[in-house]
Write an enzyme that holds these catalytic residues in place. Structure first.
Site, short mmCIF file in Angstrom:
data_model
loop_
_atom_site.label_atom_id
_atom_site.label_comp_id
_atom_site.label_asym_id
_atom_site.label_seq_id
_atom_site.Cartn_x
_atom_site.Cartn_y
_atom_site.Cartn_z
CG ASP A 1 66.90 -82.91 -11.07
OD1 ASP A 1 66.54 -83.91 -10.16
OD2 ASP A 1 66.54 -82.98 -12.11
CG HIS B 1 78.19 -66.98 5.91
ND1 HIS B 1 78.83 -66.56 4.72
CD2 HIS B 1 76.87 -66.55 6.00
CE1 HIS B 1 77.96 -66.05 4.13
NE2 HIS B 1 76.73 -65.63 4.76
#
Length: 435
Positions: A375, A163
């Site tokens: 995508d 993180h």
């Protein structure tokens, strides 16, 4: 995973037996030769608030592409020419951290002996490469990627990252860039990445940084049931309509409605000891890029944690719309966190007391970050979810919606409260479907 608009879907996380996923040996993916491996000093208040926890996003694709592991590995290598710090390692510089070098991203290719349609919560763990114990050591890669091909031709991409490297929107930006390169959409990412803080981000007070770090630095807890639920579209719509009917401001958001439902049902099911005057707390992360004017393409940390407290009675016995209004008031006070220490949400510890750890729920939203738009060549993911085996204080992650409602991965109740929590969610959905 199909369901009617008022049916709540739940899948509990039992102990897994023999693995049904075959993984290759991990390899390190590096950028093209001659890439920049400049040092990035993590000096912003938001980076200093981050803690080295492993976070995993899992993208499930139902349309195949040729050799997905090889295509994504190659595109990741190309992306590292533009996102060099992602291949680096953490190092200490006094009290501050920096990212240096370009040792590489850990990459695993895998295959699953089942179809994407069979994927349920118990199977998600095998689709992910993890940091041991969930804590990222300084010598560990900042990003782990696993690509798993299913027997049906679909595939999964799991990104597990430290993180300290990035927040959710930053990781969505990186994965989107890898997707562009995998599709051959452009020779370089359409968004020019920026990781180093150029001084344009605000400097938060030291006390605020410490408070944010405490909010994120929670003790790992293995005694929570991992559940996958869908909060039905009909229930969300009913809560929003009731909220909006009062005409008190902007329309209720999906996040406010879903968070209100989760907090209320969990409070009813899990906070069973003590009186209705007992304090309960809700914390949620807020992406403040737009609020602070972060430069386009910045993919580092730029979030704060807002916390609020109320009484058990106020959360358990009001309507879900009432609880959503509490959350709205807390959201409206997020800008105060950037200005002065001690700014609270809708209700403070002074008013309601300090909630015990189990009486606190943390909700994060992965909606509107761009994860649902990634995508790699076969279209957008059929599902975006979160996966964890060892979690922090009771928490829920609100995932991008599907046609049935909003998916939520939760580790927010002990096993003995799981059935009651699911029953409360189902009862509320049934009640709203009849009104």
């Amino acid at each position: 995973m199909a369901a009617s608009s008022n049916r709540l879907i739940s899948l509990q996380y039992p102990t897994m037996g023999a693995t049904v996923v075959t993984k290759s040996s991990p390899v390190l993916v590096v950028g093209p030769p001659g890439g920049d491996d400049a040092i990035v000093h993590l000096t912003s208040s938001f980076d200093r608030s981050a803690v080295p926890l492993g976070v995993t996003v899992l993208l499930l694709f139902d349309r195949s592409i040729p050799e997905p592991a090889e295509i994504i590995r190659a595109a990741l290598s190309e992306a590292l020419a533009h996102y060099c710090p992602v291949a680096g390692r953490l190092a200490a510089e006094g009290e501050l951290l920096r990212i240096e070098g370009a040792a590489g991203v850990l990459f695993v290719a895998a295959s699953a002996g089942y179809a994407l349609a069979d994927v349920a919560v118990p199977l998600l763990g095998g689709l992910v490469a993890r940091y041991p114990g969930g804590i990222c050591r300084r010598a560990d890669p900042l990003l782990l990627v696993q690509v798993t091909e299913f027997a049906c031709g679909g595939f999964a991409v799991a990104a597990t990252w430290n993180h300290v490297l990035a927040d959710g929107e930053g990781m969505a930006q990186l994965l989107g860039a890898v997707g562009e390169l995998a599709r051959g959409a452009s020779p370089a990412p359409s968004v020019r990445p920026l990781r180093a803080d150029d001084g344009s981000l605000p400097r938060l007070p030291h006390s605020m940084i410490a408070a944010q770090k405490r909010a994120l630095s929670c003790v790992f807890n293995r005694d929570l049931a991992l559940l996958g639920v869908t909060v039905p579209a009909g229930l969300i719509g009913s809560v929003r309509a009731e909220f909006d009917a009062a005409g008190l401001g902007d329309p209720c958001t999906v996040f406010e409605a879903v968070a209100a439902v989760l907090w209320q049902c969990r409070t009813r099911a899990a906070i069973v000891s003590g009186s209705d005057d007992a304090p309960v707390a809700l914390s949620f992360s807020a992406n403040v890029r737009r609020l602070v004017g972060a430069r386009p393409g910045y993919y580092g940390n730029c979030m704060v944690v807002q916390s609020m407290t109320a009484t058990r009675g106020a959360v358990a016995h009001g309507t879900a719309a009432d609880v959503a209004r509490m959350i709205r008031r807390a959201k409206e006070r997020v800008p105060d966190l950037l200005l002065a220490p001690g700014a609270g949400g809708a209700g403070t510890a002074a008013e309601h007391g300090v909630a015990p750890l189990y009486n606190t729920l943390v909700v994060s939203s992965w909606r509107n970050l761009g994860l649902e738009a990634v995508d790699f060549g076969g279209g957008r993911p059929a599902r975006v979810t979160w996966q964890v085996e060892e979690t922090v204080v009771p928490c829920c992650v609100v995932c991008p919606p599907d046609k049935d409602g909003v998916g939520v991965m939760s580790a927010c109740v002990r096993p003995e409260h799981a059935d009651a929590f699911l029953a409360e969610l189902a009862a509320l959905a049934d009640l709203k479907s009849c009104t």
